[in-house]
Design a protein around this motif. Sequence first.
Motif, PDB file in Angstrom:
ATOM      1  N   GLN A 195      -0.047  18.919 -53.626  1.00 53.94           N
ATOM      2  CA  GLN A 195       0.652  19.960 -52.882  1.00 53.94           C
ATOM      3  C   GLN A 195       0.394  21.292 -53.577  1.00 53.94           C
ATOM      4  O   GLN A 195       0.872  21.520 -54.684  1.00 53.94           O
ATOM      5  CB  GLN A 195       2.154  19.681 -52.840  1.00 53.94           C
ATOM      6  CG  GLN A 195       2.968  20.728 -52.110  1.00 53.94           C
ATOM      7  CD  GLN A 195       2.888  20.584 -50.614  1.00 53.94           C
ATOM      8  OE1 GLN A 195       2.753  19.490 -50.088  1.00 53.94           O
ATOM      9  NE2 GLN A 195       2.980  21.694 -49.910  1.00 53.94           N
ATOM     10  N   ALA A 196      -0.355  22.155 -52.924  1.00 56.24           N
ATOM     11  CA  ALA A 196      -0.664  23.475 -53.475  1.00 56.24           C
ATOM     12  C   ALA A 196       0.341  24.497 -52.981  1.00 56.24           C
ATOM     13  O   ALA A 196       0.832  24.410 -51.852  1.00 56.24           O
ATOM     14  CB  ALA A 196      -2.073  23.896 -53.086  1.00 56.24           C
ATOM     15  N   SER A 197       0.633  25.458 -53.830  1.00 57.86           N
ATOM     16  CA  SER A 197       1.552  26.532 -53.467  1.00 57.86           C
ATOM     17  C   SER A 197       1.246  27.760 -54.296  1.00 57.86           C
ATOM     18  O   SER A 197       0.461  27.697 -55.254  1.00 57.86           O
ATOM     19  CB  SER A 197       2.998  26.087 -53.678  1.00 57.86           C
ATOM     20  OG  SER A 197       3.237  25.790 -55.046  1.00 57.86           O
ATOM     21  N   GLY A 198       1.877  28.866 -53.954  1.00 59.04           N
ATOM     22  CA  GLY A 198       1.759  30.072 -54.756  1.00 59.04           C
ATOM     23  C   GLY A 198       0.909  31.165 -54.156  1.00 59.04           C
ATOM     24  O   GLY A 198       0.789  32.249 -54.737  1.00 59.04           O
ATOM     25  N   GLY A 199       0.307  30.905 -53.015  1.00 56.36           N
ATOM     26  CA  GLY A 199      -0.504  31.942 -52.383  1.00 56.36           C
ATOM     27  C   GLY A 199       0.354  33.084 -51.860  1.00 56.36           C
ATOM     28  O   GLY A 199       1.580  32.997 -51.812  1.00 56.36           O
TER      29      GLY A 199
ATOM     30  N   LEU B  27      -1.324  30.089 -58.740  1.00 55.16           N
ATOM     31  CA  LEU B  27      -1.265  28.958 -57.829  1.00 55.16           C
ATOM     32  C   LEU B  27      -0.853  27.704 -58.586  1.00 55.16           C
ATOM     33  O   LEU B  27      -1.234  27.516 -59.741  1.00 55.16           O
ATOM     34  CB  LEU B  27      -2.621  28.731 -57.169  1.00 55.16           C
ATOM     35  CG  LEU B  27      -3.245  29.928 -56.454  1.00 55.16           C
ATOM     36  CD1 LEU B  27      -4.549  29.515 -55.790  1.00 55.16           C
ATOM     37  CD2 LEU B  27      -2.292  30.525 -55.440  1.00 55.16           C
ATOM     38  N   SER B  28      -0.089  26.866 -57.916  1.00 54.04           N
ATOM     39  CA  SER B  28       0.332  25.590 -58.493  1.00 54.04           C
ATOM     40  C   SER B  28      -0.171  24.443 -57.634  1.00 54.04           C
ATOM     41  O   SER B  28      -0.266  24.566 -56.414  1.00 54.04           O
ATOM     42  CB  SER B  28       1.859  25.515 -58.578  1.00 54.04           C
ATOM     43  OG  SER B  28       2.382  26.514 -59.414  1.00 54.04           O
ATOM     44  N   CYS B  29      -0.451  23.333 -58.282  1.00 55.63           N
ATOM     45  CA  CYS B  29      -0.847  22.109 -57.589  1.00 55.63           C
ATOM     46  C   CYS B  29      -0.019  20.975 -58.169  1.00 55.63           C
ATOM     47  O   CYS B  29      -0.248  20.551 -59.303  1.00 55.63           O
ATOM     48  CB  CYS B  29      -2.335  21.852 -57.773  1.00 55.63           C
ATOM     49  SG  CYS B  29      -2.925  20.351 -56.945  1.00 55.63           S
ATOM     50  N   ALA B  30       0.939  20.512 -57.397  1.00 58.76           N
ATOM     51  CA  ALA B  30       1.822  19.437 -57.841  1.00 58.76           C
ATOM     52  C   ALA B  30       1.320  18.107 -57.308  1.00 58.76           C
ATOM     53  O   ALA B  30       1.004  17.989 -56.118  1.00 58.76           O
ATOM     54  CB  ALA B  30       3.237  19.697 -57.360  1.00 58.76           C
TER      55      ALA B  30
ATOM     56  N   LEU C 163      -7.635  25.533 -52.301  1.00 60.09           N
ATOM     57  CA  LEU C 163      -7.266  24.127 -52.248  1.00 60.09           C
ATOM     58  C   LEU C 163      -7.419  23.500 -53.626  1.00 60.09           C
ATOM     59  O   LEU C 163      -8.372  23.799 -54.339  1.00 60.09           O
ATOM     60  CB  LEU C 163      -8.161  23.370 -51.266  1.00 60.09           C
ATOM     61  CG  LEU C 163      -8.283  23.923 -49.853  1.00 60.09           C
ATOM     62  CD1 LEU C 163      -9.564  24.742 -49.714  1.00 60.09           C
ATOM     63  CD2 LEU C 163      -8.280  22.801 -48.831  1.00 60.09           C
ATOM     64  N   CYS C 164      -6.494  22.619 -53.964  1.00 61.98           N
ATOM     65  CA  CYS C 164      -6.659  21.871 -55.203  1.00 61.98           C
ATOM     66  C   CYS C 164      -7.194  20.474 -54.877  1.00 61.98           C
ATOM     67  O   CYS C 164      -6.991  19.966 -53.776  1.00 61.98           O
ATOM     68  CB  CYS C 164      -5.366  21.794 -55.999  1.00 61.98           C
ATOM     69  SG  CYS C 164      -3.946  21.075 -55.148  1.00 61.98           S
ATOM     70  N   ALA C 165      -7.878  19.907 -55.834  1.00 60.91           N
ATOM     71  CA  ALA C 165      -8.503  18.611 -55.639  1.00 60.91           C
ATOM     72  C   ALA C 165      -8.442  17.799 -56.919  1.00 60.91           C
ATOM     73  O   ALA C 165      -8.356  18.367 -58.015  1.00 60.91           O
ATOM     74  CB  ALA C 165      -9.953  18.788 -55.190  1.00 60.91           C
TER      75      ALA C 165
ATOM     76  N   TRP D  74      -7.451  15.716 -51.890  1.00 57.25           N
ATOM     77  CA  TRP D  74      -7.373  17.146 -51.615  1.00 57.25           C
ATOM     78  C   TRP D  74      -5.960  17.497 -51.158  1.00 57.25           C
ATOM     79  O   TRP D  74      -5.345  16.760 -50.378  1.00 57.25           O
ATOM     80  CB  TRP D  74      -8.352  17.535 -50.515  1.00 57.25           C
ATOM     81  CG  TRP D  74      -9.778  17.410 -50.925  1.00 57.25           C
ATOM     82  CD1 TRP D  74     -10.535  16.271 -50.930  1.00 57.25           C
ATOM     83  CD2 TRP D  74     -10.626  18.453 -51.397  1.00 57.25           C
ATOM     84  NE1 TRP D  74     -11.801  16.545 -51.384  1.00 57.25           N
ATOM     85  CE2 TRP D  74     -11.892  17.880 -51.671  1.00 57.25           C
ATOM     86  CE3 TRP D  74     -10.456  19.813 -51.623  1.00 57.25           C
ATOM     87  CZ2 TRP D  74     -12.975  18.630 -52.162  1.00 57.25           C
ATOM     88  CZ3 TRP D  74     -11.531  20.554 -52.095  1.00 57.25           C
ATOM     89  CH2 TRP D  74     -12.769  19.969 -52.364  1.00 57.25           C
ATOM     90  N   GLY D  75      -5.463  18.622 -51.625  1.00 57.73           N
ATOM     91  CA  GLY D  75      -4.205  19.138 -51.129  1.00 57.73           C
ATOM     92  C   GLY D  75      -4.449  20.037 -49.933  1.00 57.73           C
ATOM     93  O   GLY D  75      -5.581  20.391 -49.612  1.00 57.73           O
ATOM     94  N   GLN D  76      -3.370  20.432 -49.287  1.00 65.85           N
ATOM     95  CA  GLN D  76      -3.512  21.413 -48.216  1.00 65.85           C
ATOM     96  C   GLN D  76      -3.759  22.774 -48.857  1.00 65.85           C
ATOM     97  O   GLN D  76      -3.555  22.945 -50.036  1.00 65.85           O
ATOM     98  CB  GLN D  76      -2.257  21.427 -47.334  1.00 65.85           C
ATOM     99  CG  GLN D  76      -1.183  22.400 -47.717  1.00 65.85           C
ATOM    100  CD  GLN D  76      -0.589  22.186 -49.079  1.00 65.85           C
ATOM    101  OE1 GLN D  76      -0.795  21.190 -49.710  1.00 65.85           O
ATOM    102  NE2 GLN D  76       0.162  23.170 -49.551  1.00 65.85           N
ATOM    103  N   GLY D  77      -4.229  23.710 -48.132  1.00 60.95           N
ATOM    104  CA  GLY D  77      -4.573  25.001 -48.709  1.00 60.95           C
ATOM    105  C   GLY D  77      -3.389  25.928 -48.819  1.00 60.95           C
ATOM    106  O   GLY D  77      -2.375  25.790 -48.139  1.00 60.95           O
ATOM    107  N   THR D  78      -3.545  26.906 -49.677  1.00 63.31           N
ATOM    108  CA  THR D  78      -2.589  28.004 -49.774  1.00 63.31           C
ATOM    109  C   THR D  78      -3.383  29.298 -49.661  1.00 63.31           C
ATOM    110  O   THR D  78      -4.399  29.475 -50.327  1.00 63.31           O
ATOM    111  CB  THR D  78      -1.770  27.927 -51.073  1.00 63.31           C
ATOM    112  OG1 THR D  78      -0.768  28.940 -51.053  1.00 63.31           O
ATOM    113  CG2 THR D  78      -2.631  28.050 -52.320  1.00 63.31           C
TER     114      THR D  78
END
Length: 126
Positions: A4-8, A19-22, A94-96, A116-120
Amino acid sequence: VQLQASGGGSVQAGGSLRLSCAASGNTLVYYTMAWFRQAPEKEREGVSCVSRFGDTTYYTDSVKGRFTISRDNAKNTAWLQMDNLNPEDTAVYLCAADPHITCGDYALRSRRFESWGQGTLVTVSS
């Protein structure tokens, strides 16, 4: 592993974002982590990766000296600190994660990551 990516967000040129990728579903320590980005009408581009224990990092040339990738396996999270942003950094990020690939140029060019996470979205205005 689920990501789960966030921070955009939207910033002006010269600004910063983190950006964070949990991760969930598995322990992140088993995975090489990476960030990719995709701008409109452009191919997905590898930005940075970090090895399982954080001892190796790699950056594409255009972000060297401005972006920093990090991870905390205890928190099951990876980050991408982005400083001195410019409009060319505008993209969906996107994080992977992948348990087999080695962090480096090949990893970013091949894009062969298992999860792959969803994009931010990151938008940088001039």
